[in-house]
Scaffold this motif. Structure first.
Motif, mmCIF file in Angstrom:
data_model
loop_
_atom_site.group_PDB
_atom_site.id
_atom_site.type_symbol
_atom_site.label_atom_id
_atom_site.label_comp_id
_atom_site.label_asym_id
_atom_site.label_seq_id
_atom_site.Cartn_x
_atom_site.Cartn_y
_atom_site.Cartn_z
ATOM 1 N N ALA A 17 -47.577 14.437 -3.821
ATOM 2 C CA ALA A 17 -46.156 14.772 -3.860
ATOM 3 C C ALA A 17 -45.905 16.005 -4.736
ATOM 4 O O ALA A 17 -45.112 16.894 -4.380
ATOM 5 N N TYR A 18 -46.590 16.041 -5.880
ATOM 6 C CA TYR A 18 -46.450 17.206 -6.755
ATOM 7 C C TYR A 18 -46.940 18.470 -6.048
ATOM 8 O O TYR A 18 -46.305 19.535 -6.125
ATOM 9 N N ALA A 19 -48.042 18.347 -5.324
ATOM 10 C CA ALA A 19 -48.656 19.515 -4.684
ATOM 11 C C ALA A 19 -47.765 20.122 -3.603
ATOM 12 O O ALA A 19 -47.705 21.347 -3.450
ATOM 13 N N ILE A 20 -47.062 19.286 -2.836
ATOM 14 C CA ILE A 20 -46.268 19.828 -1.721
ATOM 15 C C ILE A 20 -44.801 20.027 -2.089
ATOM 16 O O ILE A 20 -44.033 20.587 -1.299
ATOM 17 N N GLY A 21 -44.379 19.543 -3.274
ATOM 18 C CA GLY A 21 -42.994 19.693 -3.687
ATOM 19 C C GLY A 21 -42.090 18.640 -3.086
ATOM 20 O O GLY A 21 -41.031 18.961 -2.526
ATOM 21 N N CYS A 22 -42.502 17.393 -3.200
ATOM 22 C CA CYS A 22 -41.800 16.283 -2.556
ATOM 23 C C CYS A 22 -41.235 15.329 -3.600
ATOM 24 O O CYS A 22 -41.847 15.085 -4.635
ATOM 25 N N LYS A 23 -40.061 14.766 -3.320
ATOM 26 C CA LYS A 23 -39.410 13.857 -4.267
ATOM 27 C C LYS A 23 -39.294 12.427 -3.748
ATOM 28 O O LYS A 23 -38.828 11.557 -4.473
ATOM 29 N N PHE A 24 -39.681 12.196 -2.484
ATOM 30 C CA PHE A 24 -39.528 10.846 -1.925
ATOM 31 C C PHE A 24 -40.734 10.496 -1.062
ATOM 32 O O PHE A 24 -41.163 11.306 -0.230
ATOM 33 N N ALA A 25 -41.258 9.281 -1.279
ATOM 34 C CA ALA A 25 -42.466 8.859 -0.561
ATOM 35 C C ALA A 25 -42.264 7.477 0.053
ATOM 36 O O ALA A 25 -41.600 6.608 -0.522
ATOM 37 N N TYR A 26 -42.876 7.282 1.216
ATOM 38 C CA TYR A 26 -42.900 5.984 1.884
ATOM 39 C C TYR A 26 -44.345 5.508 2.001
ATOM 40 O O TYR A 26 -45.263 6.313 2.248
ATOM 41 N N VAL A 27 -44.532 4.200 1.862
ATOM 42 C CA VAL A 27 -45.801 3.572 2.232
ATOM 43 C C VAL A 27 -45.487 2.660 3.412
ATOM 44 O O VAL A 27 -44.748 1.682 3.274
ATOM 45 N N TYR A 28 -46.019 3.007 4.570
ATOM 46 C CA TYR A 28 -45.747 2.245 5.792
ATOM 47 C C TYR A 28 -46.859 1.210 5.970
ATOM 48 O O TYR A 28 -47.991 1.543 6.294
ATOM 49 N N VAL A 29 -46.526 -0.060 5.707
ATOM 50 C CA VAL A 29 -47.508 -1.152 5.743
ATOM 51 C C VAL A 29 -47.112 -2.149 6.815
ATOM 52 O O VAL A 29 -45.935 -2.509 6.930
ATOM 53 N N ARG A 30 -48.085 -2.615 7.577
ATOM 54 C CA ARG A 30 -47.740 -3.639 8.573
ATOM 55 C C ARG A 30 -47.378 -4.951 7.874
ATOM 56 O O ARG A 30 -47.989 -5.341 6.871
ATOM 57 N N ALA A 31 -46.377 -5.624 8.426
ATOM 58 C CA ALA A 31 -45.832 -6.825 7.791
ATOM 59 C C ALA A 31 -46.842 -7.967 7.742
ATOM 60 O O ALA A 31 -46.672 -8.919 6.982
ATOM 61 N N GLU A 32 -47.914 -7.881 8.544
ATOM 62 C CA GLU A 32 -48.943 -8.928 8.526
ATOM 63 C C GLU A 32 -49.793 -8.895 7.255
ATOM 64 O O GLU A 32 -50.701 -9.714 7.094
ATOM 65 N N TYR A 33 -49.515 -7.963 6.346
ATOM 66 C CA TYR A 33 -50.257 -7.846 5.088
ATOM 67 C C TYR A 33 -49.371 -8.291 3.908
ATOM 68 O O TYR A 33 -49.024 -7.493 3.035
ATOM 69 N N PRO A 34 -48.986 -9.552 3.847
ATOM 70 C CA PRO A 34 -48.043 -9.976 2.795
ATOM 71 C C PRO A 34 -48.575 -9.811 1.380
ATOM 72 O O PRO A 34 -47.826 -9.438 0.472
ATOM 73 N N LEU A 35 -49.860 -10.093 1.166
ATOM 74 C CA LEU A 35 -50.413 -9.962 -0.184
ATOM 75 C C LEU A 35 -50.463 -8.505 -0.611
ATOM 76 O O LEU A 35 -50.150 -8.167 -1.760
ATOM 77 N N ALA A 36 -50.838 -7.625 0.312
ATOM 78 C CA ALA A 36 -50.878 -6.190 0.008
ATOM 79 C C ALA A 36 -49.481 -5.685 -0.343
ATOM 80 O O ALA A 36 -49.294 -4.926 -1.308
ATOM 81 N N ILE A 37 -48.491 -6.107 0.435
ATOM 82 C CA ILE A 37 -47.117 -5.680 0.177
ATOM 83 C C ILE A 37 -46.640 -6.212 -1.178
ATOM 84 O O ILE A 37 -46.012 -5.489 -1.967
ATOM 85 N N LYS A 38 -46.954 -7.458 -1.455
ATOM 86 C CA LYS A 38 -46.529 -8.070 -2.725
ATOM 87 C C LYS A 38 -47.102 -7.308 -3.922
ATOM 88 O O LYS A 38 -46.369 -6.962 -4.868
ATOM 89 N N ARG A 39 -48.413 -7.029 -3.895
ATOM 90 C CA ARG A 39 -49.041 -6.366 -5.041
ATOM 91 C C ARG A 39 -48.610 -4.913 -5.160
ATOM 92 O O ARG A 39 -48.424 -4.393 -6.272
ATOM 93 N N LEU A 40 -48.458 -4.239 -4.026
ATOM 94 C CA LEU A 40 -48.010 -2.845 -4.084
ATOM 95 C C LEU A 40 -46.580 -2.765 -4.596
ATOM 96 O O LEU A 40 -46.258 -1.897 -5.423
ATOM 97 N N GLN A 41 -45.705 -3.656 -4.128
ATOM 98 C CA GLN A 41 -44.325 -3.649 -4.608
ATOM 99 C C GLN A 41 -44.264 -3.945 -6.104
ATOM 100 O O GLN A 41 -43.480 -3.327 -6.845
ATOM 101 N N MET A 42 -45.113 -4.866 -6.553
ATOM 102 C CA MET A 42 -45.175 -5.183 -7.978
ATOM 103 C C MET A 42 -45.606 -3.949 -8.778
ATOM 104 O O MET A 42 -45.042 -3.662 -9.849
ATOM 105 N N ALA A 43 -46.581 -3.205 -8.251
ATOM 106 C CA ALA A 43 -47.058 -2.001 -8.935
ATOM 107 C C ALA A 43 -45.979 -0.921 -8.956
ATOM 108 O O ALA A 43 -45.786 -0.240 -9.978
ATOM 109 N N ILE A 44 -45.276 -0.752 -7.842
ATOM 110 C CA ILE A 44 -44.198 0.241 -7.782
ATOM 111 C C ILE A 44 -43.098 -0.115 -8.778
ATOM 112 O O ILE A 44 -42.615 0.748 -9.535
ATOM 113 N N ASP A 45 -42.701 -1.383 -8.801
ATOM 114 C CA ASP A 45 -41.659 -1.818 -9.741
ATOM 115 C C ASP A 45 -42.079 -1.571 -11.186
ATOM 116 O O ASP A 45 -41.268 -1.112 -12.016
#
Length: 594
Positions: free
Chosen positions: A222-250
């Motif tokens: 993001a720093y390299a391209i000059g970006c202020k907003f990022a998305y992580v597009y995760v398939r909903a079938e990965y509940p544990l991955a989503i849970k841990r990533l959301q916890m890390a983002i928070d």
């Protein structure tokens, strides 16, 4: 792993595979046993039980490391809650490993030829702990990057030789330079975690085992391209991955690593959000993925314009997959020269593969680019299940191709695999033995891509359906002269005229199986026989008397009691009861079922 901390550590694989095997119960058993026996007082050391990310050897879960102060870690596999008291008594308190329960020689062979870079934290730290991430050098990469100019960051990535790990292999630094060079102050960064290949779970394991590492790589991009907003597009079938990533983002927002009050000195503070996808395979294609984020049906768009020019909501956008961003941090930890020293001339660094199918040790491996397919299958993963004959490996998922035994010496890099008739893809490897029908494999993968086609363009929507109907006829013994040539002609036409990568690569399994296993197609069509005894409509079961070892395994696995057997006698199949389920054929280690 060498453990020098002045505390006892128990590391338990709590990735999806570990949890499915009972890791939560094992972790609870250790915590209960430590408290019940007052272990900390008895060993004179603090005790810590940590759940970690995936360890890789998923076939042997639950995996547990016991790390005593000043001693190397000892790994146990197939751990159950019932085994925990013995490990605590004899190993943690008594300092003597439970020899018969320690992971065997195969575990060390599994690790010997690997080079764990992206996976270096997975299995060694608590994935949910920011403190443990920081203890391993976390965020040092982005701290280094923000002291450089944007162009210098991009040049460092170019110098490293990193290519996109999502399948296409496009040079990452060059891709970033396109996004940075696009005019406009509003740009987007997207992480493609829509991992849809059958048998692939590399990205999921990174999200579960090192979510902060992914965030750091995205911050650098993001720093390299000059970006202020990022998305992580995760398939909903990965509940544990989503849970841990959301916890890390928070946690990163709370501590100031993300958001407006950025403590790292980023000139462009970054906001990050997870978008859960509905599981459409086509959304792994970048333009369909962006349509899904925008709230539209996931369908591909014509290119150009490319996302770097006009992407999400018409703004310049950079898209890389999970493994690509996860590599970026290590480039800035250790330098581009270090990273480029790993791998081959055309493919730098390591690659993570998910091995499934007829291989002894299924799971995840991270190996340096340039290792041969044979080394991955035999040296790392122990060879073929039941010591049967290796037949082929499907590399690159449904978009890839099947490599036969004679191509097993192919090096694992982008150029070598394409030359051999396959592709690196995202990293799924499906191993097949002599019981696998290659015509049926082509039918399986083509059926997958047909179902997952968005239907927008005619070559993909109609062409794949017609090809699938031909393959189904062949596997049913109804093939006709000219079917092989028709499949080839249609495959090339679909590759040339489809709108996106799904249709352009969907015929690859058909073309590669015809290239290497044409004789199997001809046997199906001309003789009405399946050489691998796999196509159900063509099966006629019998026991080969001189091969039968009279072990009685086949009647035990038969679901309809169609096999007659007495101790010391050759088994016999009642063809009137037999449903042709192949259970006996799959179970027989002596190839005595024909």
């Amino acid at each position: 792993m060498s453990e020098t901390a002045e505390k006892v550590k128990i590391l338990i694989c709590t990735g999806t595979g570990g949890l499915a095997s009972g890791a939560a119960s094992v972790q609870a058993a250790f915590e209960e046993e430590f408290e019940k026996k007052g272990v900390a007082a008895k060993v004179g050391s603090a005790c810590e039980v940590n759940g970690t990310g995936c360890r890789g050897l998923c076939a042997n879960d639950v995996l547990v490391d016991v790390c005593l102060p000043g001693k190397d870690a000892v790994t146990y596999d197939f751990v159950t809650p019932e085994l925990v008291p013995q490990i605590v008594d004899e190993h943690v308190i008594g300092s003597e490993p439970v020899a018969k329960k320690v992971a065997g020689k195969y575990y060390h062979e599994f690790l010997d030829k690997q080079k764990r870079v992206v996976f270096s934290r997975c299995g060694t730290i608590d994935a949910e702990s920011l403190d443990q991430f920081l203890e391993t050098g976390g965020f040092n990469g982005v701290k280094k990057a923000v002291k450089m100019t944007q162009d210098e960051v991009i040049e460092e990535v170019k110098k490293s030789g990193l290519r996109g790990r999502g399948g296409g292999g496009f040079p990452t630094g060059m891709k970033w330079s396109f996004a940075k060079g696009s005019p406009g102050n509003h740009k987007y960064l997207i992480c493609n975690a829509d991992e849809g290949d059958p048998g692939a779970f590399m990205d999921r394991s990174i999200l579960e085992g090192d979510p902060y590492g992914l965030i750091e790589g995205m911050m650098i991009a993001a720093y390299a391209i000059g970006c202020k907003f990022a998305y992580v597009y995760v398939r909903a079938e990965y509940p544990l991955a989503i849970k841990r990533l959301q916890m890390a983002i928070d946690t990163c927002y709370e501590k100031g690593y993300l958001g407006e009050k950025n403590i790292l000195g980023l000139q462009m503070p970054l906001d990050m959000r997870i978008k859960a996808g509905a599981g459409a395979f086509v959304c792994g294609e970048e333009t369909a993925l962006m349509a899904s984020i925008e709230g539209q049906r996931g369908m591909s768009r014509p290119r150009p314009p490319f996302p770097a020019v006009r992407g999400l909501w018409g703004k310049p956008t950079n898209i890389n997959n999970v493994e690509t961003y996860a590599n970026v941090s290590y480039i800035f930890y250790n330098g581009a020269d270090w990273y480029s020293s790993i791998g081959t001339e055309g493919t730098k660094g390591t690659k993570i593969f998910a091995l499934t199918g007829k291989v002894k040790h299924t799971g995840l491996v991270e190996v340096p680019a340039g290792i041969t397919m044979k080394e991955v299958i035999y040296d790392v993963c122990g060879g073929i299940l039941n010591n049967r004959k290796f037949k082929a490996v499907q590399a690159g998922g449904p978009s890839g191709g099947c490599l036969p035994a004679e191509a097993i010496e192919a090096e694992v890099d982008y150029d070598s695999l394409i030359k051999a008739g396959a592709m690196m893809g995202s990293g799924g490897l499906v191993v097949m033995d002599e019981t696998t029908c290659m015509v049926d494999i082509a039918r399986f993968f083509l059926n997958f891509t047909r179902v997952e086609s968005c239907g927008k363009c005619i070559p993909c929507r109609i062409g794949l359906k017609i090809m699938l109907e031909i393959l189904e006829r062949i596997t049913q013994g109804k093939g006709q002269e000219g079917d092989i040539e028709l499949l080839q002609d249609m495959a090339y036409d679909i590759k040339k005229s489809s709108l996106c990568g799904l249709g352009q690569t969907a015929p690859n399994p058909v073309l590669s199986t015809i290239r290497y296993f044409r004789d199997e197609y001809e046997t199906h069509i001309k003789e009405g026989e399946c050489p691998s005894h796999s196509c159900k409509e063509l099966l006629h079961f019998r026991v080969i008397e001189d091969k039968c070892k009279k072990c009685g395994l086949c009647p035990r696995v038969c679901p309809v009691d169609a096999i007659e057997w007495e101790k010391g006698q050759v088994a016999k199949i009642d063809l009137e009861k037999c449903t042709k389920c192949t259970s006996c054929y799959d179970a027989c280690r002596f190839m005595a079922i024909e």
